[in-house]
Design a protein around this motif. Structure first.
Motif, PDB file in Angstrom:
ATOM      1  N   ARG A   1      -3.061  30.667   1.966  1.00  0.00           N
ATOM      2  CA  ARG A   1      -1.883  29.928   2.524  1.00  0.00           C
ATOM      3  C   ARG A   1      -1.724  28.427   2.427  1.00  0.00           C
ATOM      4  O   ARG A   1      -0.672  27.979   2.105  1.00  0.00           O
ATOM      5  N   ILE A   2      -2.707  27.778   3.093  1.00  0.00           N
ATOM      6  CA  ILE A   2      -2.865  26.490   3.006  1.00  0.00           C
ATOM      7  C   ILE A   2      -2.798  25.804   1.860  1.00  0.00           C
ATOM      8  O   ILE A   2      -2.002  24.917   1.582  1.00  0.00           O
ATOM      9  N   THR A   3      -3.431  26.411   0.748  1.00  0.00           N
ATOM     10  CA  THR A   3      -3.335  25.942  -0.652  1.00  0.00           C
ATOM     11  C   THR A   3      -1.816  25.976  -1.050  1.00  0.00           C
ATOM     12  O   THR A   3      -1.349  25.150  -1.703  1.00  0.00           O
ATOM     13  N   ARG A   4      -1.084  27.014  -0.953  1.00  0.00           N
ATOM     14  CA  ARG A   4       0.036  27.293  -1.216  1.00  0.00           C
ATOM     15  C   ARG A   4       0.947  26.189  -0.367  1.00  0.00           C
ATOM     16  O   ARG A   4       2.022  25.731  -1.310  1.00  0.00           O
ATOM     17  N   ILE A   5       0.716  26.065   0.887  1.00  0.00           N
ATOM     18  CA  ILE A   5       1.490  25.210   1.541  1.00  0.00           C
ATOM     19  C   ILE A   5       1.495  23.700   0.919  1.00  0.00           C
ATOM     20  O   ILE A   5       2.620  23.003   0.775  1.00  0.00           O
ATOM     21  N   LEU A   6       0.330  23.266   0.701  1.00  0.00           N
ATOM     22  CA  LEU A   6      -0.010  21.838   0.038  1.00  0.00           C
ATOM     23  C   LEU A   6       0.948  21.945  -1.483  1.00  0.00           C
ATOM     24  O   LEU A   6       1.352  20.797  -1.651  1.00  0.00           O
ATOM     25  N   LYS A   7       0.812  22.781  -2.189  1.00  0.00           N
ATOM     26  CA  LYS A   7       1.359  22.837  -3.263  1.00  0.00           C
ATOM     27  C   LYS A   7       2.961  22.758  -3.114  1.00  0.00           C
ATOM     28  O   LYS A   7       3.614  22.032  -4.192  1.00  0.00           O
ATOM     29  N   SER A   8       3.534  23.592  -2.315  1.00  0.00           N
ATOM     30  CA  SER A   8       4.817  23.670  -2.070  1.00  0.00           C
ATOM     31  C   SER A   8       5.274  22.272  -1.795  1.00  0.00           C
ATOM     32  O   SER A   8       6.398  21.723  -2.176  1.00  0.00           O
ATOM     33  N   LEU A   9       4.633  21.800  -0.748  1.00  0.00           N
ATOM     34  CA  LEU A   9       4.888  20.166  -0.460  1.00  0.00           C
ATOM     35  C   LEU A   9       5.094  19.246  -1.273  1.00  0.00           C
ATOM     36  O   LEU A   9       6.147  18.331  -1.542  1.00  0.00           O
TER      37      LEU A   9
ATOM     38  N   ASP B   1     -18.090  33.080  -0.178  1.00  0.00           N
ATOM     39  CA  ASP B   1     -18.059  32.024  -1.029  1.00  0.00           C
ATOM     40  C   ASP B   1     -17.556  30.809  -0.704  1.00  0.00           C
ATOM     41  O   ASP B   1     -17.544  29.838  -1.162  1.00  0.00           O
ATOM     42  N   MET B   2     -16.465  31.220   0.317  1.00  0.00           N
ATOM     43  CA  MET B   2     -15.633  30.055   0.884  1.00  0.00           C
ATOM     44  C   MET B   2     -16.439  29.101   1.488  1.00  0.00           C
ATOM     45  O   MET B   2     -16.076  27.712   1.528  1.00  0.00           O
ATOM     46  N   SER B   3     -17.542  29.181   2.121  1.00  0.00           N
ATOM     47  CA  SER B   3     -18.461  28.200   2.908  1.00  0.00           C
ATOM     48  C   SER B   3     -19.972  28.692   2.456  1.00  0.00           C
ATOM     49  O   SER B   3     -20.696  29.330   3.371  1.00  0.00           O
ATOM     50  N   PRO B   4     -20.272  28.346   1.343  1.00  0.00           N
ATOM     51  CA  PRO B   4     -21.882  28.695   0.903  1.00  0.00           C
ATOM     52  C   PRO B   4     -23.033  28.149   2.076  1.00  0.00           C
ATOM     53  O   PRO B   4     -22.628  26.986   2.418  1.00  0.00           O
ATOM     54  N   GLN B   5     -23.691  29.014   2.319  1.00  0.00           N
ATOM     55  CA  GLN B   5     -24.784  28.644   3.092  1.00  0.00           C
ATOM     56  C   GLN B   5     -25.837  28.007   2.568  1.00  0.00           C
ATOM     57  O   GLN B   5     -26.533  28.444   1.767  1.00  0.00           O
ATOM     58  N   LEU B   6     -25.820  26.542   2.639  1.00  0.00           N
ATOM     59  CA  LEU B   6     -26.941  25.800   1.905  1.00  0.00           C
ATOM     60  C   LEU B   6     -27.985  25.404   3.019  1.00  0.00           C
ATOM     61  O   LEU B   6     -27.463  24.913   4.066  1.00  0.00           O
ATOM     62  N   THR B   7     -29.150  25.336   2.497  1.00  0.00           N
ATOM     63  CA  THR B   7     -30.164  24.983   3.515  1.00  0.00           C
ATOM     64  C   THR B   7     -30.356  23.262   3.128  1.00  0.00           C
ATOM     65  O   THR B   7     -29.709  22.509   2.084  1.00  0.00           O
ATOM     66  N   ASP B   8     -31.090  22.717   3.710  1.00  0.00           N
ATOM     67  CA  ASP B   8     -31.466  21.253   3.680  1.00  0.00           C
ATOM     68  C   ASP B   8     -32.575  21.014   2.781  1.00  0.00           C
ATOM     69  O   ASP B   8     -32.853  19.762   2.292  1.00  0.00           O
TER      70      ASP B   8
ATOM     71  N   SER C   1     -13.321  25.538   0.461  1.00  0.00           N
ATOM     72  CA  SER C   1     -11.906  25.524   0.296  1.00  0.00           C
ATOM     73  C   SER C   1     -11.292  23.944   0.285  1.00  0.00           C
ATOM     74  O   SER C   1     -10.383  23.818  -0.841  1.00  0.00           O
ATOM     75  N   ALA C   2     -11.440  23.494   1.419  1.00  0.00           N
ATOM     76  CA  ALA C   2     -10.943  22.084   1.396  1.00  0.00           C
ATOM     77  C   ALA C   2     -11.268  21.142   0.153  1.00  0.00           C
ATOM     78  O   ALA C   2     -10.541  20.366  -0.313  1.00  0.00           O
ATOM     79  N   LEU C   3     -12.588  21.255  -0.227  1.00  0.00           N
ATOM     80  CA  LEU C   3     -13.017  20.560  -1.378  1.00  0.00           C
ATOM     81  C   LEU C   3     -12.798  21.047  -2.710  1.00  0.00           C
ATOM     82  O   LEU C   3     -12.353  20.156  -3.315  1.00  0.00           O
TER      83      LEU C   3
ATOM     84  N   TYR D   1     -12.190  28.340 -12.681  1.00  0.00           N
ATOM     85  CA  TYR D   1     -10.784  29.036 -12.238  1.00  0.00           C
ATOM     86  C   TYR D   1     -10.051  28.090 -11.202  1.00  0.00           C
ATOM     87  O   TYR D   1      -8.992  28.001 -11.636  1.00  0.00           O
ATOM     88  N   ALA D   2     -10.663  27.738 -10.195  1.00  0.00           N
ATOM     89  CA  ALA D   2     -10.042  26.746  -9.324  1.00  0.00           C
ATOM     90  C   ALA D   2      -9.744  25.512  -9.800  1.00  0.00           C
ATOM     91  O   ALA D   2      -8.420  25.031  -9.806  1.00  0.00           O
ATOM     92  N   ALA D   3     -10.359  25.018 -10.697  1.00  0.00           N
ATOM     93  CA  ALA D   3     -10.386  23.525 -11.371  1.00  0.00           C
ATOM     94  C   ALA D   3      -9.225  23.764 -12.571  1.00  0.00           C
ATOM     95  O   ALA D   3      -8.239  22.926 -12.495  1.00  0.00           O
ATOM     96  N   ARG D   4      -9.294  24.948 -13.126  1.00  0.00           N
ATOM     97  CA  ARG D   4      -8.109  25.001 -14.206  1.00  0.00           C
ATOM     98  C   ARG D   4      -6.613  25.281 -13.526  1.00  0.00           C
ATOM     99  O   ARG D   4      -5.722  24.694 -14.115  1.00  0.00           O
ATOM    100  N   ASP D   5      -6.648  26.294 -12.354  1.00  0.00           N
ATOM    101  CA  ASP D   5      -5.423  26.512 -11.755  1.00  0.00           C
ATOM    102  C   ASP D   5      -4.805  25.293 -11.133  1.00  0.00           C
ATOM    103  O   ASP D   5      -3.630  24.806 -11.272  1.00  0.00           O
ATOM    104  N   LEU D   6      -5.636  24.124 -10.657  1.00  0.00           N
ATOM    105  CA  LEU D   6      -5.175  23.124  -9.909  1.00  0.00           C
ATOM    106  C   LEU D   6      -4.877  21.973 -10.935  1.00  0.00           C
ATOM    107  O   LEU D   6      -3.944  21.285 -10.944  1.00  0.00           O
ATOM    108  N   TYR D   7      -5.412  21.932 -12.113  1.00  0.00           N
ATOM    109  CA  TYR D   7      -5.119  21.086 -13.462  1.00  0.00           C
ATOM    110  C   TYR D   7      -3.863  21.511 -13.741  1.00  0.00           C
ATOM    111  O   TYR D   7      -2.822  20.641 -14.087  1.00  0.00           O
TER     112      TYR D   7
END
Length: 396
Positions: free
Chosen positions: A223-231, A59-66, A263-265, A79-85
């Motif tokens: 881990r990267i999400t955690r690092i960004l939050k801790s920054l 699910d981290m990089s859904p394979q989308l067609t053109d 994940s980045a977006l 769940y991601a939106a609420r967590d980051l809110y």
């Protein structure tokens, strides 16, 4: 909303739109505005990310067609939106622990206590673990100590940050020096180097090997999400955008880490507290995201007339980021465009290429100036005739 007896009560967001204030007042003039008090915090392992990564890594990089018709109907994660809110708003329903504040995170960074359960001091990690990528990859207890948050992580021996400890940490030079060294250590593990005290980053000399590993080792995305939050928690909010920008460029433009796109977006951009900074990153991402119609992260569609559909950030994939797509041209409109655009006999114009590509179902080439695909071709064709039939239908 306040009341006479109980003061302010926090209302839990129930939709992605309620969690995302990025496009609430979309104005270029706000790019210079001061950061609103969107201060927030933390992530350790919240249910939002834990469930997403553990249940379905793909699910981290859904394979989308053109093709909009064949693309899977994915939506943004509530769940991601609420967590980051909650993180950005400093956990509105946060309740302080009843346990005495031992400042264990600060003491760990002062090299006075080791991390538990491994019994390793921070100075040993900083001096002996750099370049030991196997150890950094497979040890799962150190990350909660190096990048503390106001949430409980997988290492239940690690103590959550408190507001008082954060203030003390930010005023302690030795702790801040080691924290930046820890950040540099992890960047090197990911193939990135810290350039200056402003947080600018670039590819490190080992980037090819490490990017390939990072593309395949997707538990590091958490881990990267955690690092960004801790920054952001410990006074380095300005360091987030340069790192997120680099990761977006690598995943969207250079395809060195395509598995990281989602994940980045969905996560990294939304750890950033200033809406103007998020908008800049999302506008950049929108230009390079493929397929373009599947971009889910805004801006939301504008209401058009009484019967218009305002759309939302969690809308269907086929609608695209603007919420609509221009209709295919009629034969008469197509002939007009061809007549206006053709420059020599036997040579097909860029607009004709776009029309043909649309008919064949392939990705359209860029016309530049933010006019892409057939929509841009239609606008240009109309403009050359002194009018624009599609200006009320196409939102760029």
């Amino acid at each position: 909303m306040g009341n006479l007896t109980g003061g302010w009560r926090y209302k839990e967001p129930s939709t992605v739109e309620e969690c995302d204030s990025t496009w609430g007042s979309d104005s270029e003039s706000e790019e210079q505005e001061a950061a609103e008090d969107d201060s927030g915090i933390s992530e350790s392992v919240s249910p939002s990310e834990t469930g997403r990564y553990a249940a379905d890594p793909g699910d981290m990089s859904p394979q989308l067609t053109d093709s909009p018709e064949s693309a899977p109907k994915i939506k943004r994660s509530f769940y991601a939106a609420r967590d980051l809110y909650k993180y950005r708003h400093s956990y509105p329903n946060y309740k302080a622990s009843h346990h005495p504040n031992e400042y264990r995170n600060l003491r760990f960074y002062l090299n006075k206590i080791p991390l538990v359960p491994d019994g390793i001091y921070v100075e040993e990690i900083l001096t002996k673990w750099r370049g030991d990528y196997d150890k950094l990859e497979h040890n799962h207890t150190y990350i909660q100590w190096l990048f503390p948050l106001r949430e409980q992580g997988l290492n239940f021996y690690a103590q959550e940050l408190t507001q008082d400890e954060i203030k003390e940490f930010q005023s302690t030079r030795e702790a801040k020096r080691r924290f930046l060294a820890a950040y540099s250590l992890m960047l090197d593990f990911y193939g990135i180097k810290l350039l200056d005290k402003s947080g600018n980053v670039a590819r490190a000399s080992n980037w090819q090997e490490r990017f390939q590993h990072l593309n395949e080792s997707q538990h590091n995305y958490l881990r990267i999400t955690r690092i960004l939050k801790s920054l952001g928690e410990l006074g380095y909010e300005a360091f987030k955008a340069p790192l997120v920008r680099l990761l977006l460029e690598e995943s969207l433009c250079h395809s060195t880490m395509p598995n990281m796109q989602h994940s980045a977006l969905e996560y990294y951009v939304y750890t950033i507290r200033l809406p103007a900074s998020r908008r800049r990153l999302l506008r950049f991402s929108r230009q390079h995201y493929r397929p373009a119609h599947a971009f889910l992260w805004g801006p939301p569609a504008k209401k058009r007339g009484a019967g218009g559909n305002g759309g939302g950030l969690g809308g269907s994939v086929g609608a695209g980021s603007s919420g609509i797509r221009a209709p295919a041209p009629t034969p008469e409109q197509q002939r007009k465009m061809e007549a206006v655009s053709s420059r020599s006999v036997g040579t097909r114009s860029p607009i004709q290429d776009l029309v043909a590509a649309r008919a064949e179902g392939t990705e359209c080439v860029s016309l530049g100036s933010n006019l892409t695909g057939l929509e841009g071709a239609l606008i240009i064709a109309g403009a050359r005739e002194g009018r624009n039939e599609y200006q009320d239908m196409v939102h760029l």
